[in-house]
Scaffold this motif. Structure first.
Motif, short mmCIF file in Angstrom:
data_model
loop_
_atom_site.label_atom_id
_atom_site.label_comp_id
_atom_site.label_asym_id
_atom_site.label_seq_id
_atom_site.Cartn_x
_atom_site.Cartn_y
_atom_site.Cartn_z
N ASN A 1 0.81 -1.21 0.00
CA ASN A 1 0.00 0.00 0.00
C ASN A 1 0.85 1.26 0.00
O ASN A 1 0.37 2.33 -0.38
N ASP A 2 2.11 1.15 0.44
CA ASP A 2 2.96 2.33 0.46
C ASP A 2 3.30 2.82 -0.94
O ASP A 2 3.70 3.97 -1.12
N CYS A 3 3.15 1.96 -1.95
CA CYS A 3 3.44 2.37 -3.33
C CYS A 3 2.40 3.34 -3.86
O CYS A 3 2.69 4.16 -4.74
N ASN A 4 1.17 3.24 -3.36
CA ASN A 4 0.12 4.19 -3.74
C ASN A 4 -0.10 4.23 -5.25
O ASN A 4 -0.16 5.30 -5.87
N ILE A 5 -0.22 3.05 -5.86
CA ILE A 5 -0.49 2.93 -7.29
C ILE A 5 -1.97 2.63 -7.48
O ILE A 5 -2.55 1.80 -6.76
N VAL A 6 -2.61 3.26 -8.44
CA VAL A 6 -3.99 2.98 -8.80
C VAL A 6 -3.99 1.89 -9.87
O VAL A 6 -3.47 2.11 -10.98
N PHE A 7 -4.54 0.72 -9.56
CA PHE A 7 -4.55 -0.40 -10.49
C PHE A 7 -5.85 -0.44 -11.28
O PHE A 7 -6.93 -0.19 -10.73
N HIS A 8 -5.72 -0.79 -12.58
CA HIS A 8 -6.87 -0.92 -13.46
C HIS A 8 -6.81 -2.28 -14.15
O HIS A 8 -5.80 -2.61 -14.78
N ASP A 9 -7.89 -3.06 -14.02
CA ASP A 9 -8.00 -4.33 -14.74
C ASP A 9 -8.61 -4.04 -16.10
O ASP A 9 -9.83 -3.93 -16.25
N ALA A 10 -7.77 -3.91 -17.11
CA ALA A 10 -8.22 -3.53 -18.46
C ALA A 10 -8.26 -4.71 -19.40
O ALA A 10 -8.15 -4.56 -20.62
N ARG A 11 -8.46 -5.93 -18.86
CA ARG A 11 -8.56 -7.12 -19.69
C ARG A 11 -10.00 -7.28 -20.18
O ARG A 11 -10.94 -7.04 -19.42
N PRO A 12 -10.19 -7.70 -21.42
CA PRO A 12 -11.55 -7.86 -21.94
C PRO A 12 -12.18 -9.16 -21.47
O PRO A 12 -11.51 -10.03 -20.89
N ASP A 13 -13.47 -9.32 -21.69
CA ASP A 13 -14.12 -10.59 -21.42
C ASP A 13 -13.59 -11.64 -22.39
O ASP A 13 -13.17 -11.33 -23.50
N PHE A 14 -13.56 -12.89 -21.95
CA PHE A 14 -13.05 -14.00 -22.75
C PHE A 14 -11.62 -13.75 -23.22
O PHE A 14 -11.24 -14.06 -24.34
N SER A 15 -10.82 -13.13 -22.34
CA SER A 15 -9.44 -12.81 -22.74
C SER A 15 -8.62 -14.06 -23.02
O SER A 15 -7.75 -14.06 -23.90
N VAL A 16 -8.89 -15.15 -22.26
CA VAL A 16 -8.10 -16.37 -22.44
C VAL A 16 -8.33 -16.97 -23.82
O VAL A 16 -7.40 -17.49 -24.45
N GLN A 17 -9.57 -16.88 -24.35
CA GLN A 17 -9.88 -17.47 -25.65
C GLN A 17 -9.70 -16.49 -26.80
O GLN A 17 -9.82 -16.88 -27.96
N SER A 18 -9.41 -15.21 -26.52
CA SER A 18 -9.40 -14.18 -27.56
C SER A 18 -8.25 -14.36 -28.54
O SER A 18 -7.15 -14.77 -28.16
N SER A 19 -8.51 -14.02 -29.78
CA SER A 19 -7.47 -14.06 -30.81
C SER A 19 -6.52 -12.88 -30.62
O SER A 19 -6.81 -11.92 -29.90
#
Length: 672
Positions: free
Chosen positions: A196-214
């Motif tokens: 928490n000391d790093c104070n970075i704002v994380f964003h999960d920008a992966r799409p749906d079905f990312s594992v199967q995506s081309s």
């Protein structure tokens, strides 16, 4: 044939009408009907049964063909069930079967999912963090920077740098994951030691079905995710990994979208965590200018001095330009080029590595065979460069006697971005150049120069705190970066000065030559402009004796325009081409070059001091305060306007125009 019982007994008409609609047995139509109803002919109901049975057989065939058995590994088929984990959509969605792309058998493995889904893109985890941004992301100019990765290896490379940037507290740091891996953001932080000391704002920008995506869908997803982040965060700079661990589709998609949006993308090389950590000390405004600034290198070669030129060019080839593009290189050659220089330049390539298309080397050869005088030499040298954009295009001037540290470009870009492009830096308008060389003498070359020490006031007492960078009104010609806007103004200043010398009498006060003849003639013009405008140059200072640039006097050649005068003072028994007893700089011993991280060599762990905290020296080396410095500039400009500018006492002071020096001259007004 027995007559069938009528269905409706109470209605004779209905029975009659039914008989009328039945085909009769009499007449031609009756005979035709009988032929169609022969016992051996197929009935219509039988045809339907045959067709239905045929379809059932086909269905069972394909069912059993694709059904897994214990004797054979089944052919892998695309799964229509959404993946589980943090990347799964909130509601179950079944992709369209027509969105799947057929893959060849060799691409299919039992253990790896097919990357063949090309359906519509949804970001189920991104909206919550973007709507929660509290770092003034709606402002077009802000303090936000973004680190983005698709590969987990690249994320591991970037996160320590992102954490260090956030701890410095000059920027708000965001991190976005855009890859296929189905890993939770909490686990990603944990395995990379991000607390928490790093104070970075994380964003999960992966799409749906990312594992199967081309790959194509992931490329489009990376571009779309960056667009959404840009709308809510407006990052001034985006860091990506260029060590070779990153996904190709990610780099392509993000860079293309960032380019269309006019956003800066900074590619960090493999050894960034060891040699490039100074980047964490820059603010968002400086980082935004990372790819927008350009540096051109210009070298004025001298006759019969091939050894010095070759040594300088070899040091340039060994320099670390990290992920920055190589600067264009221009070499000004004299009319008579010695044979060793010709042979070396025939093989010399710039850039030295073959990872860039085209050559960035320009050779300019002088036509006149006679020696140039001081004014001709000054004009010819300054004409060797012209910035296409004065605010972002700059020139690095190098003397052939110089040898550079492999890390000189690190320091140059670091200080340039900090002192020229940092936010809230009004002193940048007085910045003429950045020197890589720490001179050993004053400009007259007759007295040794000692760099000033940094002082601080504690309890009303002035305490010396050690070495520090310092400001000096005296320019440098050995190794210095001149900023484009000041170079344009210098062009205009020299043009007006040469015209003044041609039409006005010799000045009475400013006629004295202040710069030694061991320096090129154009230095005199730069000094006059600096004194009239109150410009200064930033000089480096290090904790050790190592330097960014060192001078070699073993092959010293005086400037061509002064060669006859200097050579007249030669002591024939001395190996040098100038008398070291007369020119003190020639006694200066060579220093070792910096080869370790810049941060370990600079004072205060590499944190650059503010301009107003640096010692300030006037042109003659006297330490002075800022108010007195500007007062001297006003007094000098008034004298200059009268003696060289041709302005009378009754002439009104002219309005200063950016990039021009016309307010210091009145000759054109007198002609009109």
């Amino acid at each position: 044939m027995p007559v069938p019982q009528r269905r409706f007994h109470g209605d004779e008409e209905l029975g009659k009408k039914d008989d009328d609609h039945k085909p009769g047995v009499k007449g031609p139509m009756g005979r035709a009907w009988q032929q169609r109803r022969l016992p051996n002919g197929p009935r219509r109901s039988n045809l339907k049964r045959i067709a239905l049975g045929f379809l059932v057989v086909i269905g069972f065939y394909y069912f059993f063909k694709n059904m897994p058995t214990d004797l054979e590994q089944p052919r892998q088929r695309p799964s229509y069930v959404p993946p589980s984990g943090p990347n799964a959509p909130a509601s179950k969605a079944v992709p369209n079967r027509y969105d799947f792309v057929t893959k060849t058998a060799e691409d299919e493995t039992p253990d790896a999912p097919l990357h063949n889904f090309n359906g519509p893109i949804k970001f189920y985890q991104l909206a919550s963090t973007l709507h929660g941004v509290k770092t003034r992301g709606s402002d077009l100019v802000n303090q936000n920077v973004l680190f983005a990765a698709a590969s987990l290896k690249s994320a591991a490379n970037l996160l320590p740098i992102a954490c260090d940037t956030a701890i410095r507290a000059r920027n708000y740091v965001h991190f976005a994951l855009m890859g296929r891996d189905d890993i939770s953001m909490d686990i990603l932080r944990s395995v990379n030691g991000i607390g928490n000391d790093c104070n970075i704002v994380f964003h999960d920008a992966r799409p749906d079905f990312s594992v199967q995506s081309s790959d194509w869908r992931m490329e489009v997803s990376s571009a779309a995710a960056f667009k959404h982040i840009n709308d809510f965060v407006n990052p001034q700079a985006t860091f990506v990994d260029s060590s070779g661990d990153e996904e190709t589709w990610f780099s392509k998609g993000l860079k293309q979208r960032a380019g269309s949006l006019g956003r800066t993308v900074i590619e960090l090389p493999e050894n960034a965590e060891q040699n490039l950590m100074w980047i964490t000390l820059l603010d968002s405004s400086s980082l935004s200018a990372w790819n927008k600034v350009s540096i051109n290198i210009i070298i004025h070669a001298q006759p019969s001095a091939s050894g010095s030129l070759i040594r300088l060019l070899e040091s340039l080839k060994k320099a670390d330009f990290f992920a920055s593009s190589y600067p264009p290189l221009t070499i000004e050659l004299p009319h008579d080029v010695d044979e060793p220089s010709k042979r070396y330049l025939e093989r010399f390539k710039w850039p030295p590595k073959g990872d860039q298309s085209g050559s960035l080397l320009t050779l300019r050869h002088r036509i006149p065979q006679h020696s140039l005088n001081a004014d001709e030499s000054s004009a010819r040298f300054l004409e060797g460069f012209w910035p296409n954009n004065p605010s972002s295009s700059h020139v690095l001037v190098l003397s052939p006697q110089v040898e550079l540290s492999p890390l000189f470009y690190h320091y140059l870009k670091y200080t340039m971005l900090e002192y020229k492009y940092a936010s809230n830096n009004p002193s940048a308008q007085n910045l003429l150049s950045l020197s890589l060389d720490l001179p050993s003498t004053y400009l007259n070359d007759t007295a040794s120069f000692t760099p000033p020490s940094a002082n601080s006031t504690v309890g009303g007492n002035v305490i010396t705190t050690g070495t520090s960078q310092f400001l000096w009104q005296a320019p440098n010609s050995n190794a210095a970066l001149f900023f484009g806007d000041k170079w344009v103004e210098l062009h205009d200043f020299v043009a007006e000065s040469l015209e003044s010398q041609r039409t006005l009498p010799t000045p009475t006060t400013l006629n004295e030559k202040l710069v030694s003849k061991t320096y090129p003639s154009w230095m005199e013009h730069v000094l006059r402009l600096a004194r009239a405008r109150g410009y200064w140059t930033i000089y480096p200072s290090f904790e050790t004796e190592d330097r960014l640039a060192t001078l070699h006097n073993d092959l010293y050649q005086p400037p061509e325009e002064y060669s006859e005068e200097v050579n007249a003072e030669i002591d024939q028994s001395d190996e040098l081409t100038a008398d070291p007893d007369h020119y003190l700089s020639l006694k200066h011993s060579e220093t070792s070059l910096i080869k370790t991280s810049i941060l370990t060599m600079l004072p205060n762990k590499g944190d650059l001091p503010k301009v107003w905290d640096m010692p300030l020296l006037s042109w003659d080396g006297e330490q002075i305060v800022v108010d007195d410095f500007h007062r001297q500039a006003v007094n000098y400009s008034n004298v200059f306007r009268r003696e060289i500018g041709g302005c009378g006492t009754d002439d009104m002071e002219k309005v200063r125009v950016d990039l021009l020096a016309g307010d210091l001259f009145c000759l054109k007004d007198q002609k009109t």
